[in-house]
Write a protein that holds these residues in place. Structure first.
Motif, PDB file in Angstrom:
ATOM      1  N   GLN A  45      94.295  84.481  50.638  1.00 29.28           N
ATOM      2  CA  GLN A  45      95.066  85.638  50.212  1.00 29.28           C
ATOM      3  C   GLN A  45      96.557  85.321  50.148  1.00 29.28           C
ATOM      4  O   GLN A  45      97.261  85.764  49.226  1.00 29.28           O
ATOM      5  N   ILE A  48      97.063  83.487  46.948  1.00 22.39           N
ATOM      6  CA  ILE A  48      96.883  84.382  45.801  1.00 22.39           C
ATOM      7  C   ILE A  48      98.155  85.192  45.550  1.00 22.39           C
ATOM      8  O   ILE A  48      98.606  85.348  44.405  1.00 22.39           O
ATOM      9  N   GLU A  49      98.751  85.696  46.602  1.00 27.79           N
ATOM     10  CA  GLU A  49      99.977  86.481  46.465  1.00 27.79           C
ATOM     11  C   GLU A  49     101.138  85.628  45.957  1.00 27.79           C
ATOM     12  O   GLU A  49     101.938  86.085  45.126  1.00 27.79           O
ATOM     13  N   ALA A  52     100.630  84.988  42.243  1.00 27.54           N
ATOM     14  CA  ALA A  52     100.954  86.181  41.466  1.00 27.54           C
ATOM     15  C   ALA A  52     102.458  86.295  41.233  1.00 27.54           C
ATOM     16  O   ALA A  52     102.910  86.662  40.139  1.00 27.54           O
ATOM     17  N   SER A  87      92.306  86.694  41.406  1.00 28.31           N
ATOM     18  CA  SER A  87      92.192  88.139  41.614  1.00 28.31           C
ATOM     19  C   SER A  87      93.537  88.849  41.658  1.00 28.31           C
ATOM     20  O   SER A  87      93.614  90.053  41.416  1.00 28.31           O
ATOM     21  N   GLY A  88      94.623  88.123  41.943  1.00 29.45           N
ATOM     22  CA  GLY A  88      95.929  88.760  42.001  1.00 29.45           C
ATOM     23  C   GLY A  88      96.747  88.636  40.731  1.00 29.45           C
ATOM     24  O   GLY A  88      97.879  89.132  40.660  1.00 29.45           O
TER      25      GLY A  88
END
Length: 292
Positions: A45, A48-49, A52, A87-88
């Protein structure tokens, strides 16, 4: 401080085919990564952030494009890796294309044509679930596919695979010179792990649709596919178009490694939002005054 995730990535990065052999890359390799499956979720996660945030800069600057190619034997986890790692991402700056067997108009063009029209524009991330490599993988393992491509007979001989690999290598070099960053992921799955995942698709009703009769047929050609992959990687690995041979027996680890690679690559691009000129700043101040 050493980063065991980055260390494993570097060991799995192939930039030259000299001496490359798939047998040297274990499918269950975890390196010295201390994380468990549950602990990996936070690490994923975090990446991912960060991806993004960089994607926003990539999209705004519109200089580079990033193309992620995913190749693997069946059930290696391509779909789930794409689903989780990206996903981000803002959908406006991303495009995903899944390639199956060519049909219709695709069959009337050269084998690269359908992939060229699906390339990401500057500022965007492209994700190709399978790619032009299928033409030196599945077409090589199943000769009937090549026979159905309606090529002039004089062009179809034992040299066609070397020629196609040469064309792919030249094309990837061309793309790199046009500002497309290529990341080629081979999710290296073990034969026994594939067997378990196929059985899970049979035992779990919600996964029944995933298993096709052709999957079992291709499983019988496992070693032929492994040889074809090894040959393709050996012929096309380059600093400007590296292959990442990732251990795929643990899906959580595969996703984490893909995210680490994408994040590290995008950081090296030194992405920035476009600079605003003095005239534009004056215009912004006038806009502020009008809004106030």
């Amino acid at each position: 401080m050493s980063n065991p995730i980055r260390q494993l990535v570097e060991r799995r990065r192939i930039t030259s085919g000299e001496g490359f052999a798939l047998k040297d890359y274990a499918t269950d390799d975890k390196g010295s990564i201390p994380l468990t499956k549950v602990e990996s979720e936070a690490a994923l996660q975090e990446r991912i952030e960060a991806i993004a945030e960089l994607q926003g800069r990539l999209y705004a600057s519109r200089r580079w494009s990033v193309l992620c190619i995913f190749q693997a034997q069946d059930a290696a986890g391509k779909d789930s890796a794409i689903k989780h790692v990206f996903s981000g991402i803002n959908p406006q700056g991303c495009q995903v294309v899944s390639f199956s067997a060519p049909v219709g108009l695709e069959r009337e063009h050269d084998f690269l044509w359908r992939h060229v029209v699906a390339l990401p524009a500057r500022g965007r991330i492209g994700i190709h679930n399978r790619s032009w490599y299928e033409e030196v993988l599945v077409a090589r393992v199943h000769p009937e596919i090549l026979a159905g491509e309606a090529l002039p007979k004089v062009l179809v001989d034992d040299t066609i695979w070397d020629e196609r690999l040469e064309d792919i290598g030249c094309f990837e070099r061309y793309l790199s010179r046009q500002g497309t960053v290529l990341l080629k992921f081979f999710l290296h799955l073990g034969e026994e792990e594939q067997r378990k995942r196929f059985l899970a698709r049979i035992d779990e009703p919600d996964k029944n649709w995933k298993l096709q009769p052709s999957d079992i047929v291709d499983r019988r050609r496992w070693h032929d596919y492994e040889t074809a992959y090894e040959t393709a990687i050996r012929a096309t690995a380059a600093p400007y178009a590296p292959w990442y041979v990732l251990p795929a027996d643990r899906k959580w680890l595969t996703r984490l490694l893909v995210a680490e690679i994408l994040l590290g690559t995008m950081r090296k691009l030194d992405l920035h939002y476009p600079e605003v000129s003095e005239t534009q700043r004056e215009s912004l101040q006038k806009a502020r005054k009008a809004l106030s």
